[in-house]
Design an enzyme around this catalytic site. Structure first.
Site, mmCIF file in Angstrom:
data_model
loop_
_atom_site.group_PDB
_atom_site.id
_atom_site.type_symbol
_atom_site.label_atom_id
_atom_site.label_comp_id
_atom_site.label_asym_id
_atom_site.label_seq_id
_atom_site.Cartn_x
_atom_site.Cartn_y
_atom_site.Cartn_z
ATOM 1 C CB SER A 104 0.140 -8.067 -0.994
ATOM 2 O OG SER A 104 -0.706 -8.865 -0.189
ATOM 3 C CD GLU A 142 -10.330 3.490 0.573
ATOM 4 O OE1 GLU A 142 -10.218 4.726 0.441
ATOM 5 O OE2 GLU A 142 -9.620 2.676 -0.048
ATOM 6 C CE LYS A 157 -3.956 -2.244 0.317
ATOM 7 N NZ LYS A 157 -4.959 -2.210 -0.762
HETATM 8 C C1 LIG Z 1 -1.520 -6.980 2.623
HETATM 9 C C2 LIG Z 1 -2.659 -6.705 1.718
HETATM 10 N N1 LIG Z 1 -2.740 -7.366 0.562
HETATM 11 C C3 LIG Z 1 -3.761 -7.165 -0.293
HETATM 12 C C4 LIG Z 1 -4.785 -6.288 -0.010
HETATM 13 C C5 LIG Z 1 -5.909 -6.164 -0.977
HETATM 14 O O1 LIG Z 1 -5.871 -4.998 -1.738
HETATM 15 P P1 LIG Z 1 -5.470 -5.009 -3.257
HETATM 16 O O2 LIG Z 1 -6.300 -6.050 -3.933
HETATM 17 O O3 LIG Z 1 -5.799 -3.647 -3.718
HETATM 18 O O4 LIG Z 1 -4.032 -5.300 -3.374
HETATM 19 C C6 LIG Z 1 -4.747 -5.570 1.186
HETATM 20 C C7 LIG Z 1 -5.817 -4.607 1.514
HETATM 21 O O5 LIG Z 1 -6.025 -4.136 2.574
HETATM 22 C C8 LIG Z 1 -3.661 -5.791 2.068
HETATM 23 O O6 LIG Z 1 -3.582 -5.132 3.234
#
Ligand SMILES: Cc1ncc(COP(=O)(O)O)c(C=O)c1O
Lengths: 288, 399
Positions: free
Chosen positions: B380, B113, B91
């Site tokens: 992620s 948000e 993020k």
């Molecule tokens: C660690 C992590 N991965 C994935 C996501 C999902 O978001 P996005 O699909 O936009 O990557 C989030 C959302 O809060 C997250 O905190």
């Protein structure tokens, strides 16, 4: 992007004569009165009550009724209307039930303009054309969809204007001059000027910028072909507000949250209907 | 495939657009112009690069997960370590970019948000370092299941508003942030946390997140001189996924997999697998796949992972599904928890529950692939925020 404009204009002229909204504004103008437009969330507190509530609003003096079809994610609405929408959905209200409500009202009140206010997904899901047709059969005269701006309006406009349905667009205090003019060209019925920066909901008072904004919009609507009426809404809740908007140039005022608040607060149905009737009577008096 | 060049006029095929209230139109137009201007500006690029590298720790490593590879017994598994990025998730790539843009635009007040709280933390830290005032909307249910992140946001100097309307999750937090923006449009910048919302947000967030995929490309080439056979990422709104995929979209030989949250299973109705089980609709300013009923009301969703618990998905993903460039699959709560535990035990890495969905499918896929093949899984975020939820789940306590 705005190729629809030319088609729209032609349609607009064709349909002007027999539209209840246009007739209503014409009639009021002759009487030197402004229009009082009342909004209710269909199905709040339940669909039967909505019928009685709308009846008492019309008997109290409402000129035009906006029937709100509840949508799960009403981003343009403040807490009062959100609450009513959520309650209505929980009680099981569907878009079809709202249209049937309109059709019952239409049988009693053949001349009162009825307008649907809802969000784009409700129309999109059924299909713009199908939704418009069904609404027409139920005696609906126009639509207000706060999340369809001019840029995304092509399909919607085609569906609506092909069958003589008015498409009411919103403008805001920050809408630029050039854009105001473009919107007033695709808008039919009346133009809806939002009084403030914000969502729907009652307000104590208004700032100077509201007056300036109404005056600015009024210049554009007054110059539009056939003189598009200008309605002002958001936050209007008493006769003083009504006068304030009319003095600034409004041809109509829209009352929403103030009505919903009364429905929310007064449990006894008879008391509620009497209160609404008197409330609307007073507001309408300020439109004369 | 013809050259992939989207969005075109704000749309990804039939998806995207800007279905927004009139009050937001000038703000969206200003945003689009400023974005165009500043992303061409060499000072802006230099400053952002500086923050991304020396403040946030880019580039993140591409780690060969030897133990996991041996355990699975298939393709070589590489992990793109976004969990090591400052803030604990991908993020921060987006929040640094957007907050810097906001600052250049002269906006003093930031709103955002958040679902899992990672985007909230990312926005809060970027606001802190850039000297901006920050307020975060978070569903009440999410403030309870991601308590740690609520405290982090507050520590970082942000105000957190619990959202009590609707389903009290990410969807409602976005509604409330949009309402705030409508009210304070003149001085406020809305930092959206994923590739969702009205144009130009899906494009802006994608561009800022594409650094993930660009680095993967460089790093894997350096390791073995070729491109990976497959890339796997989880999809909530879809920002870490599109960030990983975007630089590879024209490389047809690379298979792309986006993994949605299947919650208790699609058949149970308690899930968030929008692309697998949804249909086209309009929400939060965009036309895209949605979980909705026959009447067009948005459905309540479920996932053990707050960051994937969303009834919509970025419009570009809807398009990539339609043209069949990306394979969208899903993973249940149970499988995500298993992967969460396996990665912790085998590699000493505690993944975010969101990322665990990608790990789970990635392992299944790797098993079916040849040992000579390579698969990259985007990790992620890190899982510190989730340990309490996982502990409860393993003890049989579920919400
Ligand atoms: C660690 C992590 N991965 C994935 C996501 C999902 O978001 P996005 O699909 O936009 O990557 C989030 C959302 O809060 C997250 O905190």
């Amino acid at each position: 992007m705005y190729k629809t404009n030319r088609v729209t204009k032609k349609k607009k002229n064709n349909n002007n004569n027999n539209n209840r909204i246009d007739k209503k504004f014409y009639e009021l103008k002759r009487k030197n009165e402004k229009a009082l437009i009342c909004y209710v969330v269909a199905g709040f507190p339940d669909i039967m009550s909505s019928e009685h509530i709308i009846t008492s609003l019309i008997n109290g003096g409402a000129d035009i009724i906006e029937i709100g079809i509840p949508f799960s994610d009403p981003i343009a609405d403040g807490s009062t209307i959100q609450y009513a929408i959520q309650k209505s959905l929980i009680s099981g209200t569907t878009p079809d039930m709202c249209l049937e409500l309109a059709s019952r009202i239409r049988k009693t009140f053949t001349n009162v303009p009825l307008i649907i206010m809802t969000y784009s997904n409700i129309l999109y899901r059924k299909g713009y054309i199908q939704f418009a047709k069904k609404a027409k059969e139920c005696g609906i005269d126009g639509f207000i969809i706060p999340d369809i701006p001019m840029e995304e309006s092509k399909e919607y406009l085609n569906a609506m204007q092909n069958i003589g349905m008015s498409t009411i667009f919103l403008v805001s205090p920050n809408t630029a001059e050039k854009r105001l003019k473009m919107i007033s060209r695709i808008c039919t019925g009346f133009l809806y000027a939002i009084s403030v920066y914000g969502t729907t909901g009652e307000r104590q008072g208004f700032d100077e910028y509201t007056i300036e904004s109404i005056k600015r919009v009024k210049k554009v609507t007054a110059a539009a072909a056939n003189g598009l009426p200008l309605a002002v809404g958001f936050g209007i809740s008493n006769p003083k507000h009504v006068r304030y908007m009319i003095n600034a140039g409004a041809d109509a005022v829209i009352i929403g949250s103030a009505i919903i608040k009364k429905i929310q607060e007064i449990e006894n149905k008879e008391t509620l209907l009497n209160t609404l009737n008197r409330f609307i009577y007073e507001l309408k008096n300020s439109c004369k | 495939m013809k050259k992939y060049n989207f969005p075109f006029n704000g749309k990804f095929g039939n998806f995207g657009g800007k279905f927004i209230p009139e009050t937001l139109v000038p703000a969206i137009e200003e945003l689009e112009e400023s974005y165009k201007k500043f992303t061409k500006d060499s000072n802006f690029k230099k400053e952002l690069k500086e923050y991304l590298e020396n403040y946030a720790g880019r580039p993140t490593p591409l780690y060969f997960a030897k133990n996991l590879t041996e355990y699975v017994g298939g393709a070589k598994i590489y992990l793109k370590r976004e969990d090591l990025l400052h803030g604990g998730a991908h993020k921060t790539n987006n929040t640094l970019g957007q907050c810097l843009l906001a600052k250049k635009m002269g906006k003093k007040r930031i709103i955002a948000e958040t679902g899992a709280g990672q985007h909230g933390v990312g926005t809060a830290l970027a606001s802190a370092v850039l000297g901006l005032e920050c307020e975060i909307y978070m569903g009440l249910k999410d403030t309870e299941r991601q308590k740690l992140n609520v405290f982090r946001m507050k520590l970082l100097g942000s105000k957190v508003h619990p959202v009590k309307s609707g389903t009290q999750t990410l969807k409602d937090a976005i509604n409330e942030a949009l309402r705030d923006w409508i009210t304070n449009v003149e001085n406020t910048y809305y930092v959206i946390g994923s590739v969702v919302g009205p144009h130009p947000y899906p494009m802006i967030v994608r561009d800022f997140q594409s650094i993930i995929g660009k680095e993967i490309k460089k790093q894997i080439r350096k390791i073995n001189g070729t491109l990976p056979n497959a890339i796997v990422a989880c999809v909530g709104g879809g920002s870490n996924a599109i960030g990983s995929f975007y630089p590879f979209i024209s490389d047809q030989e690379v298979s792309l997999y986006g993994i949605e949250a299947e919650g208790s299973g699609i058949k149970t109705g308690k899930h968030s697998a929008t692309l697998a089980a949804g249909s086209s609709g309009i929400l939060h300013g965009m036309q895209t796949y949605l979980l909705q009923d026959k009447m067009g009301q948005i459905s309540a969703t479920h996932s053990i992972s707050a960051g994937l618990d969303y009834p919509g998905v970025g419009p570009e993903h809807s398009y990539l599904k339609e043209i069949k460039r990306v394979n969208y699959k899903s993973c249940t709560d149970d499988d995500a928890i298993k992967a969460f535990v396996i990665l912790s035990e085998k590699e000493g890495i505690i993944p975010a529950l969101e990322s665990a969905h990608a790990i789970s499918y990635g392992m299944k896929l790797a098993k079916k692939m040849k040992k000579s093949e390579d698969i990259v899984i985007t990790l992620s975020g890190r899982g510190d925020k989730d340990v309490e939820v996982v502990q409860n789940y393993l003890n049989g306590i579920r919400d």
